[in-house]
Enzyme design. Structure first.
Site, PDB file in Angstrom:
ATOM      1  N   LYS A 111      18.028   9.258 -12.279  1.00  0.00           N
ATOM      2  CA  LYS A 111      17.367  10.507 -12.667  1.00  0.00           C
ATOM      3  C   LYS A 111      15.870  10.295 -12.560  1.00  0.00           C
ATOM      4  O   LYS A 111      15.384   9.168 -12.704  1.00  0.00           O
ATOM      5  CB  LYS A 111      17.732  10.870 -14.122  1.00  0.00           C
ATOM      6  CG  LYS A 111      17.574  12.329 -14.434  1.00  0.00           C
ATOM      7  CD  LYS A 111      18.670  13.133 -13.736  1.00  0.00           C
ATOM      8  CE  LYS A 111      18.970  14.432 -14.390  1.00  0.00           C
ATOM      9  NZ  LYS A 111      20.344  14.872 -14.105  1.00  0.00           N
TER      10      LYS A 111
HETATM   11  N1  GLU Z   1      20.823  17.334 -11.421  1.00  0.00           N
HETATM   12  C1  GLU Z   1      22.228  17.502 -11.229  1.00  0.00           C
HETATM   13  C2  GLU Z   1      23.027  16.816 -12.316  1.00  0.00           C
HETATM   14  O1  GLU Z   1      22.553  16.580 -13.393  1.00  0.00           O
HETATM   15  C3  GLU Z   1      22.691  17.152  -9.819  1.00  0.00           C
HETATM   16  C4  GLU Z   1      22.445  15.761  -9.365  1.00  0.00           C
HETATM   17  C5  GLU Z   1      22.714  15.546  -7.883  1.00  0.00           C
HETATM   18  O2  GLU Z   1      23.194  16.452  -7.234  1.00  0.00           O
HETATM   19  O3  GLU Z   1      22.435  14.447  -7.424  1.00  0.00           O
HETATM   20  O4  GLU Z   1      24.186  16.552 -12.161  1.00  0.00           O
END
Ligand code: GLU
Length: 423
Positions: A111
């Site tokens: 993240k």
């Molecule tokens: N931000 C999204 C999540 O929390 C998607 C992450 C992604 O597609 O890599 O799952």
């Protein structure tokens, strides 16, 4: 007891660690592996100086945390939010590992975040911020190393800037460096809608088990960003009445059902970006949103919204967690004694990263799928995951959250065990 590490100052990170500790006993997790899973593999903190439109230089702090690289490239969103910190990002990265584990995706969790308020920034400021951040994290990202995607406060355009900056640096177009890009740049059809669609696939399975027809159900949704608004649209499409919605500016209710299409038009008109003042509903206090009686409650905004203060006041039959980490462990303990059917975040909102995986595969193969192929495969994988979690929950007599965590953590733990410890 050792000194708390740098991440542990964050309540969100402590919450992720508490969950890991709670599930460890359930799945007989080797303590040596548990030790490794409790801290992120790699973290980068950087200062991002950019020229603001008024000519002044402002410095923002950016983070990228890779929780695990065991199962493949690390994968996860990038959020722009005023209070984001290293602990929050690390917790979200850990949850991404479990999410990818449940869905059997060849990824570890990651993240990123930049502490900024995108609502107050111009397009040019956001572009300079994104491009400079990409430059700063360049040493640790790559299509086989770490792949970013949109999250709170970021979108397709943000991904397009990262794609362009990275491609300019390496000298050729590399669409597989990010997912959630515009379709014209190799983005996957249906990626934007994927998280909300996945949430509603899960809700419909839970409704079927409870023998409630979708058109007899009502829904309350907290958050009207990408996840919340698509969830409302998909619910309405299946005949479920959305009776209350809230965002960071306020909450609205109409017990006869909100006209979702009209609400989306209202929010997008005149750069309004809020549900407040929508003529087809009445204003309610934010504190009353989550406790509105309904069949399905969907927190689709921030983490830590359902707490020990409000958990006992929820009046829903199903809690479908569109957001990451919306329920604190104390609230969870209260919910597990109730008859609320919890669809935990790492299962419920996994549709987004699942279609991100489809996008990455298509970009690598240079072979794009149709809308039908994307949606059918998403449905198949979501339903399969939902029923594997449900089965474990029933077989072991444990809450859905523990079953989901159990499956996700176990997948990563087995891979770590089989690969062994280097050197
Ligand atoms: N931000 C999204 C999540 O929390 C998607 C992450 C992604 O597609 O890599 O799952």
């Amino acid at each position: 007891m050792s000194e708390p590490n740098l991440f542990e100052q964050s309540p969100v990170y402590r919450m992720a660690c508490d969950q890991l500790r709670d599930v460890a006993g359930l799945i007989d997790l080797d303590p040596n592996i548990a030790e490794r899973l409790a801290v992120p593999k790699r973290s980068l903190v950087c200062a991002i100086p950019i020229k603001m439109d008024n000519g002044e230089t402002e410095v923002f702090i950016g983070y990228r945390v890779q929780h695990s690289l065991t199962s493949g490239a690390s994968k996860g969103g990038l959020r722009y939010s005023p209070h984001v910190d290293i602990g929050e990002v690390a917790a979200l990265a850990m949850w991404m590992s479990w999410k990818c584990g449940i869905m059997n995706l060849p990824y570890g969790g990651a993240k990123g975040g930049i502490a900024c308020d995108p609502a107050t920034m111009s397009l040019g400021e956001k572009e300079r911020l994104t491009r400079r951040f990409t430059e700063e994290v360049l040493p640790i990202i790559g299509p086989r190393t770490d792949v970013m995607a949109p999250d709170m406060g970021t979108d397709e355009q943000t991904m397009a800037w990262i794609y362009d900056t990275y491609s300019m640096k390496i000298g050729y177009a590399c669409p597989e460096i990010v997912t959630g890009k515009p379709v014209e740049l190799g983005g996957c059809i249906g990626r934007r809608e994927a998280t909300g669609r996945g949430v509603v696939f899960c809700i419909r399975e839970a409704l079927a088990e409870l023998k409630i027809e979708p058109h007899e159900a009502t829904a309350v949704v907290q958050g009207f960003g990408n996840v919340g608004s698509v969830t409302c649209e998909e619910l309405a499409k299946h005949g479920t009445k959305v009776i209350a919605v809230g965002d960071r500016y306020g909450s609205i209710r109409n017990t006869n059902g909100i006209d979702v299409a009209a609400l989306i038009r209202y929010v997008n008109a005149d750069a309004r970006k809020s549900v407040v003042g929508f003529p087809g509903a009445e204003a309610i206090a934010d504190a009353d949103l989550l406790t509105t009686p309904c069949t399905v409650l969907v927190p689709a905004a921030m983490e830590r919204q359902i707490t020990k203060e409000n958990a006992a006041k929820l009046k829903c039959r199903i809690l479908a967690e569109g957001a990451n980490g919306p329920t604190t462990p104390e609230a969870d303990a209260l919910l597990s004694g109730s008859d609320i059917f919890v669809i935990p975040d790492i299962l419920c909102n996994a549709g987004g990263v699942t279609v991100s995986y489809f996008e990455w595969v298509q970009d690598i193969q240079q072979l794009m799928w149709s809308h039908t192929q994307v949606n059918e495969k998403l449905r198949e994988l979501m339903l399969d995951a939902f029923h594997r979690v449900r089965k474990m929950s029933k077989d072991r007599g444990i809450p859905m959250r523990m079953a989901a965590l159990g499956l996700g953590v176990k997948k990563v733990a087995i891979e770590k065990q089989r690969r062994g410890l280097f050197p």
